[in-house]
Design a protein around this motif. Sequence first.
Motif, PDB file in Angstrom:
ATOM      1  N   GLY A  50      28.791  64.750  49.407  1.00  0.00           N
ATOM      2  CA  GLY A  50      29.516  65.475  48.369  1.00  0.00           C
ATOM      3  C   GLY A  50      28.621  66.476  47.670  1.00  0.00           C
ATOM      4  O   GLY A  50      27.416  66.543  47.915  1.00  0.00           O
ATOM      5  N   GLY A  51      29.247  67.290  46.834  1.00  0.00           N
ATOM      6  CA  GLY A  51      28.483  68.269  46.078  1.00  0.00           C
ATOM      7  C   GLY A  51      29.251  69.553  45.891  1.00  0.00           C
ATOM      8  O   GLY A  51      30.488  69.575  45.937  1.00  0.00           O
ATOM      9  N   PHE A  52      28.501  70.608  45.706  1.00  0.00           N
ATOM     10  CA  PHE A  52      29.090  71.917  45.412  1.00  0.00           C
ATOM     11  C   PHE A  52      28.461  72.937  46.349  1.00  0.00           C
ATOM     12  O   PHE A  52      27.744  73.835  45.930  1.00  0.00           O
ATOM     13  CB  PHE A  52      28.825  72.281  43.945  1.00  0.00           C
ATOM     14  CG  PHE A  52      29.520  71.360  42.988  1.00  0.00           C
ATOM     15  CD1 PHE A  52      30.664  71.776  42.318  1.00  0.00           C
ATOM     16  CD2 PHE A  52      29.057  70.069  42.764  1.00  0.00           C
ATOM     17  CE1 PHE A  52      31.321  70.929  41.446  1.00  0.00           C
ATOM     18  CE2 PHE A  52      29.718  69.209  41.897  1.00  0.00           C
ATOM     19  CZ  PHE A  52      30.854  69.637  41.236  1.00  0.00           C
ATOM     20  N   ASP A  56      30.827  76.210  45.373  1.00  0.00           N
ATOM     21  CA  ASP A  56      32.293  76.166  45.458  1.00  0.00           C
ATOM     22  C   ASP A  56      32.915  77.567  45.421  1.00  0.00           C
ATOM     23  O   ASP A  56      34.113  77.705  45.162  1.00  0.00           O
ATOM     24  CB  ASP A  56      32.924  75.317  44.332  1.00  0.00           C
ATOM     25  CG  ASP A  56      32.812  73.816  44.600  1.00  0.00           C
ATOM     26  OD1 ASP A  56      32.419  73.441  45.719  1.00  0.00           O
ATOM     27  OD2 ASP A  56      33.130  73.043  43.685  1.00  0.00           O
ATOM     28  N   CYS A  87      34.130  63.656  49.840  1.00  0.00           N
ATOM     29  CA  CYS A  87      34.318  64.670  48.799  1.00  0.00           C
ATOM     30  C   CYS A  87      34.060  66.083  49.334  1.00  0.00           C
ATOM     31  O   CYS A  87      34.808  66.528  50.184  1.00  0.00           O
ATOM     32  CB  CYS A  87      33.463  64.315  47.594  1.00  0.00           C
ATOM     33  SG  CYS A  87      34.182  64.935  46.061  1.00  0.00           S
ATOM     34  N   ASN A  88      32.998  66.748  48.921  1.00  0.00           N
ATOM     35  CA  ASN A  88      32.751  68.081  49.477  1.00  0.00           C
ATOM     36  C   ASN A  88      32.616  68.018  51.006  1.00  0.00           C
ATOM     37  O   ASN A  88      33.006  68.971  51.700  1.00  0.00           O
ATOM     38  CB  ASN A  88      31.495  68.704  48.843  1.00  0.00           C
ATOM     39  CG  ASN A  88      31.348  70.194  49.115  1.00  0.00           C
ATOM     40  OD1 ASN A  88      30.282  70.678  49.433  1.00  0.00           O
ATOM     41  ND2 ASN A  88      32.432  70.946  49.025  1.00  0.00           N
ATOM     42  N   GLN A  91      36.035  68.236  52.282  1.00  0.00           N
ATOM     43  CA  GLN A  91      36.509  69.625  52.165  1.00  0.00           C
ATOM     44  C   GLN A  91      35.946  70.483  53.295  1.00  0.00           C
ATOM     45  O   GLN A  91      36.659  71.304  53.883  1.00  0.00           O
ATOM     46  CB  GLN A  91      36.094  70.181  50.794  1.00  0.00           C
ATOM     47  CG  GLN A  91      36.784  69.470  49.629  1.00  0.00           C
ATOM     48  CD  GLN A  91      36.112  69.716  48.272  1.00  0.00           C
ATOM     49  OE1 GLN A  91      34.941  70.091  48.204  1.00  0.00           O
ATOM     50  NE2 GLN A  91      36.854  69.485  47.196  1.00  0.00           N
ATOM     51  N   ALA A 142      35.076  62.089  41.871  1.00  0.00           N
ATOM     52  CA  ALA A 142      34.462  63.114  41.016  1.00  0.00           C
ATOM     53  C   ALA A 142      34.701  64.466  41.666  1.00  0.00           C
ATOM     54  O   ALA A 142      33.916  64.911  42.499  1.00  0.00           O
ATOM     55  CB  ALA A 142      32.968  62.855  40.862  1.00  0.00           C
ATOM     56  N   ALA A 144      37.099  68.489  41.480  1.00  0.00           N
ATOM     57  CA  ALA A 144      38.065  69.416  40.886  1.00  0.00           C
ATOM     58  C   ALA A 144      39.136  69.805  41.891  1.00  0.00           C
ATOM     59  O   ALA A 144      40.239  70.199  41.528  1.00  0.00           O
ATOM     60  CB  ALA A 144      37.348  70.672  40.394  1.00  0.00           C
ATOM     61  N   ASP A 145      38.772  69.677  43.169  1.00  0.00           N
ATOM     62  CA  ASP A 145      39.673  70.103  44.246  1.00  0.00           C
ATOM     63  C   ASP A 145      39.916  68.957  45.214  1.00  0.00           C
ATOM     64  O   ASP A 145      39.393  68.956  46.333  1.00  0.00           O
ATOM     65  CB  ASP A 145      39.071  71.300  44.992  1.00  0.00           C
ATOM     66  CG  ASP A 145      38.952  72.535  44.118  1.00  0.00           C
ATOM     67  OD1 ASP A 145      38.274  72.437  43.071  1.00  0.00           O
ATOM     68  OD2 ASP A 145      39.531  73.574  44.465  1.00  0.00           O
TER      69      ASP A 145
HETATM   70  N1  LIG Z   1      31.733  65.463  44.202  1.00  0.00           N
HETATM   71  C1  LIG Z   1      32.078  66.439  45.003  1.00  0.00           C
HETATM   72  O1  LIG Z   1      31.713  66.483  46.177  1.00  0.00           O
HETATM   73  C2  LIG Z   1      32.865  67.576  44.410  1.00  0.00           C
HETATM   74  C3  LIG Z   1      33.466  68.467  45.450  1.00  0.00           C
HETATM   75  C4  LIG Z   1      33.874  69.818  44.913  1.00  0.00           C
HETATM   76  N2  LIG Z   1      32.773  70.515  44.370  1.00  0.00           N
HETATM   77  C5  LIG Z   1      34.992  69.631  43.907  1.00  0.00           C
HETATM   78  O2  LIG Z   1      34.764  69.710  42.714  1.00  0.00           O
HETATM   79  O3  LIG Z   1      36.122  69.392  44.290  1.00  0.00           O
END
Ligand SMILES: NC(=O)CC[C@H](N)C(=O)O
Length: 230
Positions: A50-52, A56, A87-88, A91, A142, A144-145
């Motif tokens: 996960g992460g940004f 993003d 998470c990320n 995505q 955790a 936003a998307d």
């Molecule tokens: N924790 C995450 O991996 C967050 C994923 C992405 N940045 C979001 O906010 O949706």
Amino acid sequence: MMKIAVVVFPGSNCDIDLFEALHTVCGADAEYVSYKKDNLKGFDAVMLPGGFSYGDYLRCGAIARFSNIMPAIIEFAAQGKPVFGTCNGFQILTEAGLLPGALKQNDSLKFVCKTVNLIVENNQTIFTTQYKEKEKIALPIAHADGSYYADEETLAELEENQQVVFRYAEENPNGSLNNIAGITNKNGNVLGMMPHPERAVEAMLGNQDGLRLFKSLLENGKVATEEAVR
Ligand SMILES: NC(=O)CC[C@H](N)C(=O)O
């Protein structure tokens, strides 16, 4: 022993948690792999943290999907070897077309950070055999998307093929269709999920519900990899 790649993108921030869950908690052979690399030689499984990634910008995962490492991940997945994204990472897997659908902004338009209840809908994947069917577990989210979207036909197909692996239990925190929290590809070797199992692997931190996901893969993954290359 399985060798597991933890891919690090610019902006990943759960890579260390993922590595520690595998290496320190499970005693697995894990190694960080830079997004700049162009091969996954010697690895039996790949995990996207996960992460940004890339802040993003554009859409979560939309830039990371063009990284040097992605063709190797796509080939790895096509060979039937285990690929996991949280998470990320989830995505990025949808952006890369390795999983159907997309993750949209949460209905609330807010970043949501809390522990939610999930139902394990499919315990027959290589990632979930240590859970009971329909078991209720709790994992942190955790994001936003995280609002899972797919067209009606794709959703029906996911349900019919048992590709929905995790579903939000009482509360849907982001507006995901069919309360979807995690899915696999048709073949079952690629799993993406919004919740963070790597943040729930130590009793001292109050929750170990994520641990069995890694243990399932460590138990089943080697067999899956050997079958895939046969
Ligand atoms: N924790 C995450 O991996 C967050 C994923 C992405 N940045 C979001 O906010 O949706």
